[in-house]
Design a protein around this motif. Sequence first.
Motif, PDB file in Angstrom:
ATOM      1  N   UNK A   1      38.625  11.822  11.171  1.00 54.22           N
ATOM      2  CA  UNK A   1      37.450  11.119  11.600  1.00 54.22           C
ATOM      3  C   UNK A   1      36.593  11.713  11.049  1.00 54.22           C
ATOM      4  N   UNK A   2      36.253  12.945  10.419  1.00 57.61           N
ATOM      5  CA  UNK A   2      34.992  13.040   9.661  1.00 57.61           C
ATOM      6  C   UNK A   2      35.341  12.412   8.075  1.00 57.61           C
ATOM      7  N   UNK A   3      36.559  11.774   7.499  1.00 54.87           N
ATOM      8  CA  UNK A   3      36.831  11.463   6.207  1.00 54.87           C
ATOM      9  C   UNK A   3      36.474   9.580   6.384  1.00 54.87           C
ATOM     10  N   UNK A   4      34.976   9.707   6.068  1.00 56.98           N
ATOM     11  CA  UNK A   4      34.940   8.671   5.904  1.00 56.98           C
ATOM     12  C   UNK A   4      35.055   7.625   4.334  1.00 56.98           C
ATOM     13  N   UNK A   5      34.301   6.596   4.511  1.00 54.89           N
ATOM     14  CA  UNK A   5      34.839   4.997   3.636  1.00 54.89           C
ATOM     15  C   UNK A   5      34.402   6.222   2.082  1.00 54.89           C
TER      16      UNK A   5
ATOM     17  N   UNK B   1      39.482   7.001  -0.240  1.00 56.29           N
ATOM     18  CA  UNK B   1      39.932   6.747  -2.046  1.00 56.29           C
ATOM     19  C   UNK B   1      40.518   8.488  -2.456  1.00 56.29           C
ATOM     20  N   UNK B   2      39.743   9.614  -1.888  1.00 49.78           N
ATOM     21  CA  UNK B   2      39.995  10.793  -2.767  1.00 49.78           C
ATOM     22  C   UNK B   2      41.481  11.182  -1.641  1.00 49.78           C
ATOM     23  N   UNK B   3      41.436  10.903  -0.819  1.00 51.32           N
ATOM     24  CA  UNK B   3      42.498  11.576   0.300  1.00 51.32           C
ATOM     25  C   UNK B   3      43.750  10.294   0.096  1.00 51.32           C
ATOM     26  N   UNK B   4      43.633   8.950  -0.650  1.00 52.17           N
ATOM     27  CA  UNK B   4      44.356   8.320  -0.661  1.00 52.17           C
ATOM     28  C   UNK B   4      45.173   8.617  -2.168  1.00 52.17           C
ATOM     29  N   UNK B   5      44.245   9.088  -3.278  1.00 51.15           N
ATOM     30  CA  UNK B   5      44.613   9.307  -4.217  1.00 51.15           C
ATOM     31  C   UNK B   5      45.721  10.472  -4.366  1.00 51.15           C
ATOM     32  N   UNK B   6      47.148  10.043  -4.274  1.00 47.16           N
ATOM     33  CA  UNK B   6      48.039  11.171  -4.212  1.00 47.16           C
ATOM     34  C   UNK B   6      48.819  11.314  -3.437  1.00 47.16           C
ATOM     35  N   UNK B   7      48.316  10.163  -2.247  1.00 46.06           N
ATOM     36  CA  UNK B   7      48.829  10.707  -0.800  1.00 46.06           C
ATOM     37  C   UNK B   7      50.223   9.915  -1.102  1.00 46.06           C
TER      38      UNK B   7
END
Lengths: 413, 274
Positions: free
Chosen positions: B159-163, B167-173
């Motif tokens: 819930x603290x992962x904002x917009x 993208x940083x979270x998705x990069x490499x996921x």
Amino acid sequence: MTDTATLPNSLRSQPDQNGHFGAFGGRYVAETLMPLILELEKVYKAAKADPAFDAEYAELLRTYVGRPNPLYYAERLTEALRAKAEPGKGAKIYLKREELNHTGAHKINNCIGQALLARRMGKKKVIAETGAGQHGVATATVAALFGMECKIFMGAKDVERQKPNVFRMKLLGAEVIPVHSGSSTLKDSMNDALRYWVSNVHDTFYIIGTAAGPHPYPELVRDFQSIIGKEIRSQIMEAEGRLPDMLIAPVGGGSNAIGMFHPFLDDPEVAMIGVEAAGEGLDKKHAASLAGGKSGILHGNRTYLLQDEDGQITEAHSISAGLDYPGIGPEHSWLHEIGRVQYMPIKDDEALESFQTLSRLEGIIPALESAHAVAAAEQVAPTLDADKIIVVNLSGRGDKDIFTVADALGVEM
Amino acid sequence: MPVTDRLSTRFAACKAQGRAALITFVTAGDPDVAATPAILDALVAGGADIIELGMPFTDPMADGPAIELANLRSLGSGTKTSDVFALAADFRARHPQTPLILMGYANPMLARGSTWFADQCKAAGVDGVICVDIPPEEDAEIGPALRAVGVHLVRLATPTTDAARLPAVLDGASGFLYHVAVAGITGKQQAAQANIELAVAKLKAATDLPIAVGFGVRSPEQAAAIGRVADGVVVGSAIVDIVGSHGDAAAPFVQDFVASLSGAILPRTQETAA
């Protein structure tokens, strides 16, 4: 605070922008905490650049903490060691009197700084972990000073062993939460503080007690504690007209040590010894992460840890609750690897001996943590020439330890 | 990614059936290594689509009491990292099609280096890894080694992962995206369904990866409600509690409970008709 980022070839320019001290440090936290950690980093950078922040910090240190505290020449200790040394040997020993601070230890330097940051971030609730209760008392103190709500996580075993400090924290208005998980000691209180924090990130600031944890904590705790080294610099210049030859400080997480060392890292003539708790001996139960551990990841940073071959954290032991932690601040891991600081193990019984020696010779009852540094000085000073100068960080006073010491000496109180 | 990717195959199969995947978690070696294979088989027999196998750690600081105790029970009974990989390899032999994810903390995973860990995962037939305390900022510790051998690194969004951060979270996921429904630890609070729906919609707009939702999902009703909006539902602490209560004899109780979850996550068409 000085801007060390402008010193590219300096040992004082760590960490890098991602919080790494060489291979150590970093930000190893759950995703939930990352945005807050990044915000803290921004707020801290802005605070560092704001003269008003520094001015308020300095004023509180002066009027509330009682700084500067003295640099004291321990003449009777010096002479006693010279009497046992070869002729011409026996360095002059000074004590940096951090134990004279309000709340009786160096911990308050950091707590004042972090409470100011919490206020800048609009957080009205603070939490902290504590082992013996010194950092808990210091945090509860600043929470009272700033009118903040305060929860202290403390291992259930420590709550039982440190009743006076538990009562102090309650008097100061803090809630003490006994932690029953794991081994019910310092590392478990840190686990539970992190669990609480991740569940309350929106309104809670975590005042970490040592120069460890995720970036930017190791950096900001070091910066707040660097007042120790800065004062020593000007005080020794005044007393001796030159820099000391050696600095000695006890190292658990290592905040008092890094605060003492950091302002001198670029002075190659100043040797440094960090004293790790060797407990019952390095081949038995101890808390010496550098001497007996290896690099790993715990509590938000990569650093030396006591662990088994599977990476399970092993239990630390020291007679000093403040050193009873299986890790160490990441900057110490780096300073150890590059060889800038020597780390030396001191056992429980050696610390106990120095606890009594300093009390009798100087009329100063040191904290058991600080007694480790005194023990190291007692071993090193007689090997150095008499014109050499050692400064020992007397990080805390020993009133809290009298029950432990009496117990260890078989004295009934 | 490997040609036969069990994770994407399984998510596609669930999607074809019009339902969310049921993802179930237990800790390896809880209560002991000997009891774990029957418990894993019970998860599959109860209808779990994907298995998360927890690697025990002495200091599981993102977990609530249920999973923390499971970690300590496992270590207390002597579970070693080599046992975890042996359990995974045996599971792979018994269940060639069921995706298996290893979940845990950085220190046990990296104790012998990331290459060693990735190679072990590959050899044991592990499909993906969730490492709780390696955020994208520290990806170099584990990400490159896993990608090199084609094992998914499943990332967490909270819930603290904002917009700005997403993208940083998705990069490499890869594999799927695990949405942590509450800002907190495992097994404690429950998120409001409306918040979950909002979060899943935002994540779906940002990625084509399947979205699984976990943390605080304890009942068939909750699982069903989340299953209506997400591609996967993760249930952990509620199952671990059953293992905690029944120990070596937990398998049938685990199977019954998982069956109640899988039975509740109905195909969307069937649910509308009912």
